[in-house]
Scaffold this motif. Sequence first.
Motif, PDB file in Angstrom:
ATOM      1  N   VAL A   9     122.020 -32.131  -4.838  1.00  0.00           N
ATOM      2  CA  VAL A   9     123.189 -31.325  -5.175  1.00  0.00           C
ATOM      3  C   VAL A   9     122.669 -30.270  -6.137  1.00  0.00           C
ATOM      4  CG1 VAL A   9     125.437 -31.269  -6.313  1.00  0.00           C
ATOM      5  CG2 VAL A   9     124.826 -33.209  -4.846  1.00  0.00           C
ATOM      6  N   ILE A  10     122.851 -29.012  -5.780  1.00  0.00           N
ATOM      7  CA  ILE A  10     122.310 -27.904  -6.566  1.00  0.00           C
ATOM      8  C   ILE A  10     123.454 -27.060  -7.107  1.00  0.00           C
ATOM      9  CG2 ILE A  10     120.901 -25.813  -6.514  1.00  0.00           C
ATOM     10  CD1 ILE A  10     119.307 -27.105  -4.214  1.00  0.00           C
ATOM     11  N   ALA A  11     123.506 -26.918  -8.424  1.00  0.00           N
ATOM     12  CA  ALA A  11     124.476 -26.034  -9.074  1.00  0.00           C
ATOM     13  C   ALA A  11     123.800 -24.702  -9.329  1.00  0.00           C
ATOM     14  CB  ALA A  11     124.966 -26.642 -10.381  1.00  0.00           C
ATOM     15  N   GLY A  36     121.494 -25.708   3.385  1.00  0.00           N
ATOM     16  CA  GLY A  36     122.471 -26.735   3.074  1.00  0.00           C
ATOM     17  C   GLY A  36     123.902 -26.356   3.330  1.00  0.00           C
ATOM     18  N   THR A  37     124.774 -27.243   2.885  1.00  0.00           N
ATOM     19  CA  THR A  37     126.208 -27.029   2.911  1.00  0.00           C
ATOM     20  C   THR A  37     126.582 -26.351   1.608  1.00  0.00           C
ATOM     21  OG1 THR A  37     126.564 -28.989   4.268  1.00  0.00           O
ATOM     22  CG2 THR A  37     128.456 -28.184   3.017  1.00  0.00           C
ATOM     23  N   PRO A  68     119.722 -36.569  -6.002  1.00  0.00           N
ATOM     24  CA  PRO A  68     119.423 -35.889  -7.257  1.00  0.00           C
ATOM     25  C   PRO A  68     120.365 -34.712  -7.509  1.00  0.00           C
ATOM     26  CG  PRO A  68     117.468 -36.043  -5.855  1.00  0.00           C
ATOM     27  CD  PRO A  68     118.635 -36.496  -5.033  1.00  0.00           C
ATOM     28  N   PHE A  69     120.483 -34.356  -8.772  1.00  0.00           N
ATOM     29  CA  PHE A  69     121.229 -33.171  -9.180  1.00  0.00           C
ATOM     30  C   PHE A  69     120.273 -32.203  -9.849  1.00  0.00           C
ATOM     31  CE2 PHE A  69     123.224 -30.793 -12.644  1.00  0.00           C
ATOM     32  CZ  PHE A  69     124.106 -30.024 -11.909  1.00  0.00           C
ATOM     33  N   VAL A  70     120.397 -30.930  -9.513  1.00  0.00           N
ATOM     34  CA  VAL A  70     119.590 -29.898 -10.144  1.00  0.00           C
ATOM     35  C   VAL A  70     120.492 -28.727 -10.501  1.00  0.00           C
ATOM     36  CG1 VAL A  70     117.569 -28.408  -9.959  1.00  0.00           C
ATOM     37  CG2 VAL A  70     117.629 -30.550  -8.685  1.00  0.00           C
ATOM     38  N   ASP A  71     120.392 -28.289 -11.752  1.00  0.00           N
ATOM     39  CA  ASP A  71     121.114 -27.114 -12.228  1.00  0.00           C
ATOM     40  C   ASP A  71     120.107 -25.961 -12.280  1.00  0.00           C
ATOM     41  OD1 ASP A  71     121.988 -25.164 -14.323  1.00  0.00           O
ATOM     42  OD2 ASP A  71     123.721 -26.499 -14.389  1.00  0.00           O
ATOM     43  N   ARG A 125     120.927 -32.450   4.185  1.00  0.00           N
ATOM     44  CA  ARG A 125     120.571 -31.167   3.606  1.00  0.00           C
ATOM     45  C   ARG A 125     121.169 -31.061   2.204  1.00  0.00           C
ATOM     46  NH1 ARG A 125     120.866 -26.499   7.514  1.00  0.00           N
ATOM     47  NH2 ARG A 125     122.776 -26.055   6.415  1.00  0.00           N
ATOM     48  N   HIS A 126     120.846 -29.989   1.545  1.00  0.00           N
ATOM     49  CA  HIS A 126     121.369 -29.764   0.199  1.00  0.00           C
ATOM     50  C   HIS A 126     122.886 -29.565   0.220  1.00  0.00           C
ATOM     51  CE1 HIS A 126     117.445 -29.250  -1.625  1.00  0.00           C
ATOM     52  NE2 HIS A 126     117.107 -28.430  -0.654  1.00  0.00           N
ATOM     53  N   ILE A 127     123.509 -29.903  -0.892  1.00  0.00           N
ATOM     54  CA  ILE A 127     124.878 -29.491  -1.177  1.00  0.00           C
ATOM     55  C   ILE A 127     124.716 -28.448  -2.279  1.00  0.00           C
ATOM     56  CG2 ILE A 127     127.162 -30.151  -2.018  1.00  0.00           C
ATOM     57  CD1 ILE A 127     126.383 -31.430   0.700  1.00  0.00           C
TER      58      ILE A 127
END
Length: 177
Positions: free
Chosen positions: A77-79, A98-99, A31-34, A5-7
């Motif tokens: 990973v979502i910021a 997600g977490t 992947p990373f997404v801001d 799941r997402h972080i």
Amino acid sequence: MRHARHIVLVGPMGAGKSHLGRLLALRMERPFVDVDAAIEAAAGCTINALFDSEGEAGFRRREARVLGDLLAAAPAVIATGGGAVLAEANRAAMRAAGTVVYLAVQPAVQLARLSGDDTRPLLRDADAGARLAVLQASREPLYREVADLVFDTSSLSPEAAADALAARLATREDLPA
């Protein structure tokens, strides 16, 4: 443990969500997404310009749409932005997808990290220290409410923080997979 799941990174501005998030994504091979960058890309203008043209309420509507779309996509990973936790619907969506990691930061460190940063619309024309304290007081309970894990970034370099957080996420059996 590999998270399917997402972080989702939440916390105040200056906690390191974007910088640490990029490094964490590399370590976790995802992947990373801001969220703020995605909003800017979709709008074709800066967050400051959106605040000027649509106000905070308009920005928050965009933020909710973009966050929802990102949470429906493949794990990343979502910021999030510092205020993404303000809407209950956002908090519920983050928990479900997600977490959620609350990146905490000490006020003096936060202020130092944000010194000279003119991209923060909520700090424009304000005593930054006083404004950050007000924002933190109102948002802290929401960060804690949504978080599966609290991680203080105050005393760590971004690289050390990414290593430590990746290790904690990999070993925590109580976190959702």
